[in-house]
Write a protein that holds these residues in place. Structure first.
Motif, PDB file in Angstrom:
ATOM      1  N   TYR A  75       0.782  -1.227   0.000  1.00 51.05           N
ATOM      2  CA  TYR A  75       0.000   0.000   0.000  1.00 51.05           C
ATOM      3  C   TYR A  75       0.822   1.290   0.000  1.00 51.05           C
ATOM      4  O   TYR A  75       0.287   2.347  -0.339  1.00 51.05           O
ATOM      5  CB  TYR A  75      -0.887   0.061   1.260  1.00 51.05           C
ATOM      6  CG  TYR A  75      -1.592  -1.211   1.605  1.00 51.05           C
ATOM      7  CD1 TYR A  75      -2.605  -1.712   0.792  1.00 51.05           C
ATOM      8  CD2 TYR A  75      -1.265  -1.923   2.759  1.00 51.05           C
ATOM      9  CE1 TYR A  75      -3.267  -2.883   1.122  1.00 51.05           C
ATOM     10  CE2 TYR A  75      -1.927  -3.093   3.095  1.00 51.05           C
ATOM     11  CZ  TYR A  75      -2.928  -3.566   2.277  1.00 51.05           C
ATOM     12  OH  TYR A  75      -3.584  -4.724   2.605  1.00 51.05           O
ATOM     13  N   GLY A  76       2.080   1.216   0.402  1.00 49.11           N
ATOM     14  CA  GLY A  76       2.813   2.434   0.693  1.00 49.11           C
ATOM     15  C   GLY A  76       3.931   2.765  -0.264  1.00 49.11           C
ATOM     16  O   GLY A  76       3.869   2.483  -1.471  1.00 49.11           O
ATOM     17  N   ALA A  77       5.007   3.329   0.280  1.00 47.02           N
ATOM     18  CA  ALA A  77       6.087   3.876  -0.541  1.00 47.02           C
ATOM     19  C   ALA A  77       6.744   2.828  -1.424  1.00 47.02           C
ATOM     20  O   ALA A  77       7.114   3.111  -2.572  1.00 47.02           O
ATOM     21  CB  ALA A  77       7.125   4.536   0.366  1.00 47.02           C
ATOM     22  N   LEU A  78       6.933   1.617  -0.930  1.00 44.42           N
ATOM     23  CA  LEU A  78       7.621   0.592  -1.714  1.00 44.42           C
ATOM     24  C   LEU A  78       6.771   0.058  -2.862  1.00 44.42           C
ATOM     25  O   LEU A  78       7.274  -0.685  -3.699  1.00 44.42           O
ATOM     26  CB  LEU A  78       8.053  -0.562  -0.804  1.00 44.42           C
ATOM     27  CG  LEU A  78       9.081  -0.213   0.269  1.00 44.42           C
ATOM     28  CD1 LEU A  78       9.455  -1.448   1.076  1.00 44.42           C
ATOM     29  CD2 LEU A  78      10.330   0.424  -0.343  1.00 44.42           C
ATOM     30  N   SER A  79       5.496   0.447  -2.918  1.00 49.55           N
ATOM     31  CA  SER A  79       4.641   0.017  -4.024  1.00 49.55           C
ATOM     32  C   SER A  79       4.752   0.945  -5.227  1.00 49.55           C
ATOM     33  O   SER A  79       4.231   0.636  -6.301  1.00 49.55           O
ATOM     34  CB  SER A  79       3.175  -0.044  -3.575  1.00 49.55           C
ATOM     35  OG  SER A  79       2.655   1.263  -3.342  1.00 49.55           O
ATOM     36  N   ALA A  80       5.438   2.078  -5.084  1.00 48.90           N
ATOM     37  CA  ALA A  80       5.556   3.061  -6.158  1.00 48.90           C
ATOM     38  C   ALA A  80       7.013   3.279  -6.531  1.00 48.90           C
ATOM     39  O   ALA A  80       7.903   3.211  -5.680  1.00 48.90           O
ATOM     40  CB  ALA A  80       4.931   4.392  -5.725  1.00 48.90           C
ATOM     41  N   ALA A  81       7.243   3.560  -7.830  1.00 44.16           N
ATOM     42  CA  ALA A  81       8.611   3.748  -8.317  1.00 44.16           C
ATOM     43  C   ALA A  81       9.296   4.934  -7.643  1.00 44.16           C
ATOM     44  O   ALA A  81      10.506   4.926  -7.418  1.00 44.16           O
ATOM     45  CB  ALA A  81       8.607   3.947  -9.828  1.00 44.16           C
ATOM     46  N   ALA A  82       8.512   5.975  -7.309  1.00 50.63           N
ATOM     47  CA  ALA A  82       9.092   7.177  -6.699  1.00 50.63           C
ATOM     48  C   ALA A  82       9.136   7.096  -5.179  1.00 50.63           C
ATOM     49  O   ALA A  82       9.589   8.034  -4.520  1.00 50.63           O
ATOM     50  CB  ALA A  82       8.292   8.410  -7.123  1.00 50.63           C
ATOM     51  N   GLY A  83       8.686   6.002  -4.613  1.00 50.55           N
ATOM     52  CA  GLY A  83       8.610   5.889  -3.165  1.00 50.55           C
ATOM     53  C   GLY A  83       9.978   5.767  -2.509  1.00 50.55           C
ATOM     54  O   GLY A  83      10.913   5.209  -3.082  1.00 50.55           O
ATOM     55  N   ARG A  84      10.091   6.291  -1.321  1.00 44.08           N
ATOM     56  CA  ARG A  84      11.330   6.238  -0.550  1.00 44.08           C
ATOM     57  C   ARG A  84      11.015   5.804   0.879  1.00 44.08           C
ATOM     58  O   ARG A  84       9.964   6.099   1.426  1.00 44.08           O
ATOM     59  CB  ARG A  84      12.024   7.610  -0.517  1.00 44.08           C
ATOM     60  CG  ARG A  84      12.470   8.112  -1.885  1.00 44.08           C
ATOM     61  CD  ARG A  84      13.627   7.272  -2.419  1.00 44.08           C
ATOM     62  NE  ARG A  84      14.128   7.768  -3.683  1.00 44.08           N
ATOM     63  CZ  ARG A  84      13.697   7.383  -4.879  1.00 44.08           C
ATOM     64  NH1 ARG A  84      12.714   6.484  -4.965  1.00 44.08           N
ATOM     65  NH2 ARG A  84      14.209   7.877  -5.985  1.00 44.08           N
ATOM     66  N   LEU A  85      11.987   5.111   1.474  1.00 40.83           N
ATOM     67  CA  LEU A  85      11.854   4.663   2.858  1.00 40.83           C
ATOM     68  C   LEU A  85      13.111   5.020   3.618  1.00 40.83           C
ATOM     69  O   LEU A  85      14.224   4.753   3.147  1.00 40.83           O
ATOM     70  CB  LEU A  85      11.621   3.146   2.917  1.00 40.83           C
ATOM     71  CG  LEU A  85      11.731   2.491   4.307  1.00 40.83           C
ATOM     72  CD1 LEU A  85      10.657   3.023   5.244  1.00 40.83           C
ATOM     73  CD2 LEU A  85      11.637   0.975   4.187  1.00 40.83           C
ATOM     74  N   SER A  86      12.919   5.622   4.785  1.00 42.07           N
ATOM     75  CA  SER A  86      14.041   5.954   5.660  1.00 42.07           C
ATOM     76  C   SER A  86      13.809   5.293   7.013  1.00 42.07           C
ATOM     77  O   SER A  86      12.719   5.383   7.585  1.00 42.07           O
ATOM     78  CB  SER A  86      14.151   7.471   5.839  1.00 42.07           C
ATOM     79  OG  SER A  86      15.077   7.793   6.862  1.00 42.07           O
ATOM     80  N   VAL A  87      14.852   4.628   7.518  1.00 41.52           N
ATOM     81  CA  VAL A  87      14.799   4.024   8.847  1.00 41.52           C
ATOM     82  C   VAL A  87      15.935   4.625   9.666  1.00 41.52           C
ATOM     83  O   VAL A  87      17.106   4.431   9.342  1.00 41.52           O
ATOM     84  CB  VAL A  87      14.936   2.487   8.795  1.00 41.52           C
ATOM     85  CG1 VAL A  87      14.821   1.918  10.210  1.00 41.52           C
ATOM     86  CG2 VAL A  87      13.883   1.883   7.882  1.00 41.52           C
ATOM     87  N   ALA A  88      15.570   5.392  10.701  1.00 42.11           N
ATOM     88  CA  ALA A  88      16.560   6.053  11.540  1.00 42.11           C
ATOM     89  C   ALA A  88      16.333   5.653  12.989  1.00 42.11           C
ATOM     90  O   ALA A  88      15.252   5.210  13.368  1.00 42.11           O
ATOM     91  CB  ALA A  88      16.464   7.573  11.386  1.00 42.11           C
ATOM     92  N   CYS A  89      17.378   5.823  13.799  1.00 41.04           N
ATOM     93  CA  CYS A  89      17.277   5.421  15.198  1.00 41.04           C
ATOM     94  C   CYS A  89      18.111   6.342  16.075  1.00 41.04           C
ATOM     95  O   CYS A  89      19.238   6.703  15.721  1.00 41.04           O
ATOM     96  CB  CYS A  89      17.740   3.972  15.372  1.00 41.04           C
ATOM     97  SG  CYS A  89      17.779   3.400  17.086  1.00 41.04           S
ATOM     98  N   ASP A  90      17.525   6.723  17.198  1.00 43.34           N
ATOM     99  CA  ASP A  90      18.237   7.447  18.239  1.00 43.34           C
ATOM    100  C   ASP A  90      18.128   6.635  19.523  1.00 43.34           C
ATOM    101  O   ASP A  90      17.131   5.943  19.745  1.00 43.34           O
ATOM    102  CB  ASP A  90      17.641   8.846  18.449  1.00 43.34           C
ATOM    103  CG  ASP A  90      17.907   9.756  17.251  1.00 43.34           C
ATOM    104  OD1 ASP A  90      19.045   9.747  16.749  1.00 43.34           O
ATOM    105  OD2 ASP A  90      16.971  10.454  16.830  1.00 43.34           O
ATOM    106  N   ALA A  91      19.142   6.722  20.361  1.00 42.11           N
ATOM    107  CA  ALA A  91      19.138   5.928  21.587  1.00 42.11           C
ATOM    108  C   ALA A  91      19.662   6.755  22.746  1.00 42.11           C
ATOM    109  O   ALA A  91      20.536   7.607  22.594  1.00 42.11           O
ATOM    110  CB  ALA A  91      19.989   4.675  21.417  1.00 42.11           C
ATOM    111  N   ASP A  92      19.073   6.503  23.928  1.00 39.47           N
ATOM    112  CA  ASP A  92      19.601   7.061  25.151  1.00 39.47           C
ATOM    113  C   ASP A  92      20.069   5.907  26.038  1.00 39.47           C
ATOM    114  O   ASP A  92      20.281   4.797  25.546  1.00 39.47           O
ATOM    115  CB  ASP A  92      18.561   7.944  25.857  1.00 39.47           C
ATOM    116  CG  ASP A  92      17.258   7.198  26.128  1.00 39.47           C
ATOM    117  OD1 ASP A  92      17.302   5.954  26.287  1.00 39.47           O
ATOM    118  OD2 ASP A  92      16.204   7.842  26.210  1.00 39.47           O
ATOM    119  N   ASP A  93      20.206   6.139  27.314  1.00 40.09           N
ATOM    120  CA  ASP A  93      20.735   5.092  28.192  1.00 40.09           C
ATOM    121  C   ASP A  93      19.796   3.902  28.323  1.00 40.09           C
ATOM    122  O   ASP A  93      20.239   2.771  28.542  1.00 40.09           O
ATOM    123  CB  ASP A  93      21.022   5.661  29.586  1.00 40.09           C
ATOM    124  CG  ASP A  93      22.184   6.642  29.578  1.00 40.09           C
ATOM    125  OD1 ASP A  93      22.986   6.582  28.619  1.00 40.09           O
ATOM    126  OD2 ASP A  93      22.269   7.465  30.505  1.00 40.09           O
TER     127      ASP A  93
END
Length: 334
Positions: free
Chosen positions: A253-271
């Motif tokens: 349904y989402g970004a990976l279903s379209a040629a122009a779609g993009r996916l970003s996976v980011a992560c921040d961590a504390d203690d």
């Protein structure tokens, strides 16, 4: 030894108590006319309600019955006033924030009228009920995963077709993507000969998402930016299930279903915690319907909460879904 000495034991009160204690059985007696329920010490501990010499009313017990089960339990107890005989019911009770399953079994006296009593037992069947729920969840998960496999195969075929110039090139591209999925599967599946090893969060996500990028490797339209957090062997399968579910939904349904779609996976961590943000852009406009909870959504929430001690929230923005996962670093490393 005489026949008398070898005969069946006499079931006096003491021997019955030994047997019921061994089986974890709690005893109760209900005087229908006055609504008084007499319970033994084990039943009192199970319900956690104060009693007056072991006597409590059904009204007092009702405060401990799970709201979703209360009407059903009340109706079952009420019907026994007019219909003497066997009584059998499973329901949930609340002990603070804890939910426990209780099996109530009883037998009314043969005669009706004043002084009529019902006698029975309570059994704590929480472990059995949870095991049944887990089996149902597993069966549903297997069905859900099979359906997802067909959706993944169709989605990867479309991705391969976008860049392929010949049938041979498309076949090679699709084969490479399916092989990458196979590698991801082996990463999260322990075997007797090859125990699953701990890894890092970045490496795990890169392997899981590699097949979905246009070139079959991370870095084209899928970007992963996460610190090198350790992921223990006990958490790999849970995290993989969540990432797999999000990627499958994006592919359908989402970004990976379209040629122009993009996916970003980011992560921040504390203690204490790691916050993973899954951001989709460039796909079809997101509608509210995609946010309705289904089996996959329920499975993800349950996995995040139970196994990783965290939470997941969705922002169904029109330009693309954003999923925010918060997980315990301690749980993640186990």
């Amino acid at each position: 030894m005489s026949r008398t000495e070898g005969a069946a034991p006499v079931w006096d009160a003491e021997r019955l108590r030994i047997a019921t204690d061994a089986a974890g059985v709690a005893l109760w007696a209900w005087r229908v006319e006055t609504d008084e329920i007499t319970m033994d010490a084990r039943a009192e501990r199970l319900w956690g309600v104060p009693t007056d010499g072991g006597v409590v009313s059904f009204t007092a017990l009702s405060s401990r019955i799970h709201p979703a089960d209360l009407d059903r339990v009340r109706a079952a107890f009420t019907s026994t006033r007019d219909i003497p005989g066997e009584f059998e019911l499973d329901f949930r009770i609340l002990d603070g924030q804890e939910v426990r399953w209780v099996a109530a079994r009883g037998q009314g006296e043969d005669h009706a009228g004043a002084g009529q009593r019902m006698f029975g037992i309570f059994l704590d069947v929480t472990e059995r009920k949870l095991a049944e729920e887990d089996r149902e969840l597993l069966a549903g998960e297997m069905s859900h995963r099979v359906k997802n496999l067909f959706a993944i195969a169709a989605g990867l075929t479309q991705i391969a077709a976008r860049s392929a110039t010949t049938p041979e090139a498309m076949a090679a591209d699709l084969t490479r993507r399916l092989y990458a999925l196979g590698q991801a599967h082996e990463l999260v599946r322990p075997t007797l000969l090859n125990e699953r090893k701990a890894t890092t969060l970045g490496a795990l996500i890169a392997v899981l998402l590699g097949a979905y990028d246009d070139k079959g490797t991370i870095g084209d339209r899928i970007r992963v930016r996460v610190p090198e957090l350790p992921v223990g062997e006990g958490s790999i399968t849970t995290l993989a299930l969540v990432v797999h579910e999000l990627a499958t939904n994006s592919l359908k349904y989402g970004a990976l279903s379209a040629a122009a779609g993009r996916l970003s996976v980011a992560c921040d961590a504390d203690d204490d915690a790691a916050t993973i943000v899954w951001t989709e852009t460039g796909g079809p406009p997101v509608t509210a319907g995609r946010g309705e909870p289904g089996f996959g959504s329920t499975l993800v929430h349950r996995s995040i909460v139970r196994q990783l001690g965290g939470s997941i929230e969705f922002d169904w923005a029109p330009e693309g879904v954003v999923a925010t996962l918060r997980v315990s670093k301690a749980r993640l490393a186990v």
